[in-house]
Design a protein around this motif. Structure first.
Motif, PDB file in Angstrom:
ATOM      1  N   VAL A  69       0.843  -1.209   0.000  1.00  0.00           N
ATOM      2  CA  VAL A  69       0.000   0.000   0.000  1.00  0.00           C
ATOM      3  C   VAL A  69       0.872   1.251   0.000  1.00  0.00           C
ATOM      4  N   GLY A  70       1.879   1.269   0.848  1.00  0.00           N
ATOM      5  CA  GLY A  70       2.750   2.432   0.917  1.00  0.00           C
ATOM      6  C   GLY A  70       3.435   2.741  -0.394  1.00  0.00           C
ATOM      7  N   SER A  71       3.775   1.693  -1.159  1.00  0.00           N
ATOM      8  CA  SER A  71       4.473   1.925  -2.424  1.00  0.00           C
ATOM      9  C   SER A  71       3.598   2.679  -3.422  1.00  0.00           C
ATOM     10  N   VAL A  72       2.289   2.431  -3.393  1.00  0.00           N
ATOM     11  CA  VAL A  72       1.376   3.123  -4.313  1.00  0.00           C
ATOM     12  C   VAL A  72       1.366   4.618  -4.021  1.00  0.00           C
ATOM     13  N   TYR A  73       1.237   4.972  -2.744  1.00  0.00           N
ATOM     14  CA  TYR A  73       1.188   6.395  -2.393  1.00  0.00           C
ATOM     15  C   TYR A  73       2.572   7.038  -2.468  1.00  0.00           C
ATOM     16  N   LEU A  74       3.605   6.257  -2.231  1.00  0.00           N
ATOM     17  CA  LEU A  74       4.955   6.756  -2.453  1.00  0.00           C
ATOM     18  C   LEU A  74       5.137   7.138  -3.917  1.00  0.00           C
ATOM     19  N   ASN A  93       2.234  -2.451 -10.763  1.00  0.00           N
ATOM     20  CA  ASN A  93       1.302  -2.739 -11.848  1.00  0.00           C
ATOM     21  C   ASN A  93      -0.108  -2.506 -11.319  1.00  0.00           C
ATOM     22  N   SER A  94      -0.727  -1.436 -11.795  1.00  0.00           N
ATOM     23  CA  SER A  94      -1.990  -0.970 -11.231  1.00  0.00           C
ATOM     24  C   SER A  94      -3.076  -0.896 -12.289  1.00  0.00           C
ATOM     25  N   THR A  95      -4.248  -1.434 -11.967  1.00  0.00           N
ATOM     26  CA  THR A  95      -5.392  -1.283 -12.865  1.00  0.00           C
ATOM     27  C   THR A  95      -5.980   0.114 -12.777  1.00  0.00           C
ATOM     28  N   VAL A  96      -5.570   0.885 -11.777  1.00  0.00           N
ATOM     29  CA  VAL A  96      -6.080   2.250 -11.591  1.00  0.00           C
ATOM     30  C   VAL A  96      -5.148   3.272 -12.232  1.00  0.00           C
ATOM     31  N   PRO A 137       0.138  17.947  14.480  1.00  0.00           N
ATOM     32  CA  PRO A 137      -1.157  17.479  13.981  1.00  0.00           C
ATOM     33  C   PRO A 137      -1.109  15.982  13.673  1.00  0.00           C
ATOM     34  N   ILE A 138      -2.161  15.274  14.063  1.00  0.00           N
ATOM     35  CA  ILE A 138      -2.293  13.843  13.785  1.00  0.00           C
ATOM     36  C   ILE A 138      -3.464  13.654  12.834  1.00  0.00           C
ATOM     37  N   LEU A 139      -3.215  12.997  11.711  1.00  0.00           N
ATOM     38  CA  LEU A 139      -4.279  12.654  10.775  1.00  0.00           C
ATOM     39  C   LEU A 139      -4.490  11.148  10.821  1.00  0.00           C
ATOM     40  N   THR A 140      -5.734  10.720  10.834  1.00  0.00           N
ATOM     41  CA  THR A 140      -6.050   9.299  10.834  1.00  0.00           C
ATOM     42  C   THR A 140      -6.858   8.989   9.587  1.00  0.00           C
ATOM     43  N   VAL A 141      -6.507   7.901   8.912  1.00  0.00           N
ATOM     44  CA  VAL A 141      -6.998   7.660   7.554  1.00  0.00           C
ATOM     45  C   VAL A 141      -7.473   6.215   7.395  1.00  0.00           C
ATOM     46  N   ALA A 142      -8.718   6.058   6.981  1.00  0.00           N
ATOM     47  CA  ALA A 142      -9.208   4.745   6.556  1.00  0.00           C
ATOM     48  C   ALA A 142      -8.808   4.582   5.086  1.00  0.00           C
ATOM     49  N   THR A 143      -7.990   3.574   4.823  1.00  0.00           N
ATOM     50  CA  THR A 143      -7.351   3.427   3.512  1.00  0.00           C
ATOM     51  C   THR A 143      -7.890   2.209   2.789  1.00  0.00           C
ATOM     52  N   TYR A 144      -8.347   2.437   1.566  1.00  0.00           N
ATOM     53  CA  TYR A 144      -8.772   1.336   0.700  1.00  0.00           C
ATOM     54  C   TYR A 144      -7.849   1.317  -0.504  1.00  0.00           C
ATOM     55  N   CYS A 145      -7.019   0.288  -0.580  1.00  0.00           N
ATOM     56  CA  CYS A 145      -6.065   0.182  -1.681  1.00  0.00           C
ATOM     57  C   CYS A 145      -5.707  -1.290  -1.808  1.00  0.00           C
ATOM     58  N   ALA A 146      -6.367  -1.975  -2.727  1.00  0.00           N
ATOM     59  CA  ALA A 146      -6.233  -3.432  -2.845  1.00  0.00           C
ATOM     60  C   ALA A 146      -4.911  -3.775  -3.514  1.00  0.00           C
ATOM     61  N   THR A 147      -3.971  -4.254  -2.729  1.00  0.00           N
ATOM     62  CA  THR A 147      -2.621  -4.511  -3.240  1.00  0.00           C
ATOM     63  C   THR A 147      -2.131  -5.881  -2.794  1.00  0.00           C
ATOM     64  N   THR A 201       1.277  -5.449  -7.059  1.00  0.00           N
ATOM     65  CA  THR A 201       0.069  -5.447  -7.885  1.00  0.00           C
ATOM     66  C   THR A 201      -1.018  -4.665  -7.165  1.00  0.00           C
ATOM     67  N   HIS A 202      -1.631  -3.733  -7.870  1.00  0.00           N
ATOM     68  CA  HIS A 202      -2.705  -2.905  -7.313  1.00  0.00           C
ATOM     69  C   HIS A 202      -3.931  -3.022  -8.204  1.00  0.00           C
ATOM     70  N   LYS A 203      -5.074  -3.373  -7.567  1.00  0.00           N
ATOM     71  CA  LYS A 203      -6.295  -3.598  -8.336  1.00  0.00           C
ATOM     72  C   LYS A 203      -7.456  -2.776  -7.804  1.00  0.00           C
ATOM     73  N   GLU A 204      -8.292  -2.362  -8.690  1.00  0.00           N
ATOM     74  CA  GLU A 204      -9.699  -2.025  -8.419  1.00  0.00           C
ATOM     75  C   GLU A 204      -9.957  -0.742  -7.642  1.00  0.00           C
ATOM     76  N   VAL A 205      -9.411  -0.583  -6.455  1.00  0.00           N
ATOM     77  CA  VAL A 205      -9.866   0.490  -5.576  1.00  0.00           C
ATOM     78  C   VAL A 205      -8.683   1.272  -5.022  1.00  0.00           C
TER      79      VAL A 205
END
Length: 304
Positions: A16-21, A49-52, A118-128, A137-141
């Motif tokens: 997941v981190g690699s996608v946002y990196l 390799n991402s479908t998005v 500041p602290i940010l809290t994040v619900a993360t959807y990233c299918a990897t 591999t990253h798919k779909e969301v």
């Protein structure tokens, strides 16, 4: 400060981190802290390799001196460790700490350790999923649901973070109290993620294993919903069923178990059980799953 002048540190860069990196590396200076994949990433970087976002994407982080504007944690949640580790790169009153991690009740140790930040809290959807070392591999969301912690804190930094992420092509939305979104995601993690890991089964395999399997998953989700309600977060039955019906392919905890990586037992189920007991909410099924996962964790270890 322009986006090009900003410095971002990613701590614990897996799939997941690699996608946002990759996304942020297009517009800001990025540094990554890796562990099990350090040698491969240092030599070759990440291939995604991402479908998005497309196939064959490449990112090779470099090392910047701090001060960092953002420290983004995408590592597994292991209580009581990471605030001490990241302390040297946190500039009091300046660095924004963003928790792109699973679980519930994970923020307070950071708020206590860094009261001026500041602290940010994040619900993360990233299918990897991790393939060969350094290949993701990253798919779909891809979706970030962002809020300040505590929810009473100003949203100025959260909005700036969202704007930064949106400028990369990421999907990010601000919520005044994002904990309800964390509870909603926890419906999926406290059930499918744990059950698939315990049974070494994909979701479909588990559902086909017995007549009562799918009802068992729903029972776990309903217990989680009831605990959320005790803390003031209402989740409609229709939303529970939407998560119940959602395909998960190979959940992250099953991937972690197979690879010998750390598993987020406390963040995903331990904290939930303790919060249920504090409010006297029945959680017999979750409690059983927690005991089984603790036993499995003790037997399997996992230090990567």
């Amino acid at each position: 400060m322009t986006s090009q002048e900003r410095k971002v540190l990613f701590f614990g860069v897996g799939s997941v981190g690699s996608v946002y990196l990759y996304l942020l590396s297009k517009i800001v200076s990025t540094t990554a802290v890796c562990r099990s994949n350090y040698d491969v990433v240092k030599e070759r970087g990440f291939t995604i390799n991402s479908t998005v976002f497309g196939d064959g994407l490449h990112v090779a982080p470099h090392v910047d001196p701090h001060p960092f504007d953002y420290v983004i944690l995408t590592c597994k949640v292991v209580p009581g460790i990471y605030p001490k580790i990241i302390k040297p790169v946190i500039t009091p009153g300046h660095t924004v700490i963003a928790l792109l991690q699973n679980g519930i009740g994970i923020e307070e140790e950071y708020a206590t350790a860094f009261p001026e930040n500041p602290i940010l809290t994040v619900a993360t959807y990233c299918a990897t999923a991790l393939g060969p070392p350094g290949v993701v591999t990253h798919k779909e969301v891809e979706k970030l649901e962002v809020g300040s912690y505590p929810s009473s804190a100003p949203n100025t930094r959260a909005q700036a973070f969202i704007s930064l992420m949106q400028s990369t092509g990421a999907t990010a939305t601000l919520f005044d109290d994002v904990q309800v979104k964390r509870w909603y995601k926890l419906l999926l993690n406290s059930s499918w993620n744990l059950i698939c890991a315990l049974t070494l089964s994909l979701d479909v395999q588990f559902m086909q294993s017995s007549d009562g399997a799918t009802d068992f998953v729903l029972d776990v989700m309903l217990e989680t919903r009831d605990i959320a309600k005790a803390y003031g977060y209402e989740i409609a039955t229709e939303e529970v069923k939407a998560q119940w019906e959602r395909a998960t392919e190979e959940p992250s905890m099953l991937q972690d178990l197979k690879a010998g990586r750390k598993r987020e037992v406390e963040a995903i189920v331990g904290n939930v059980v303790r919060m249920a007991r504090a409010k006297c909410v029945a959680c017999g099924t979750l409690d059983t799953i927690y005991l089984l996962m603790k036993a499995l964790d003790a037997r399997m270890g996992g230090n990567k």
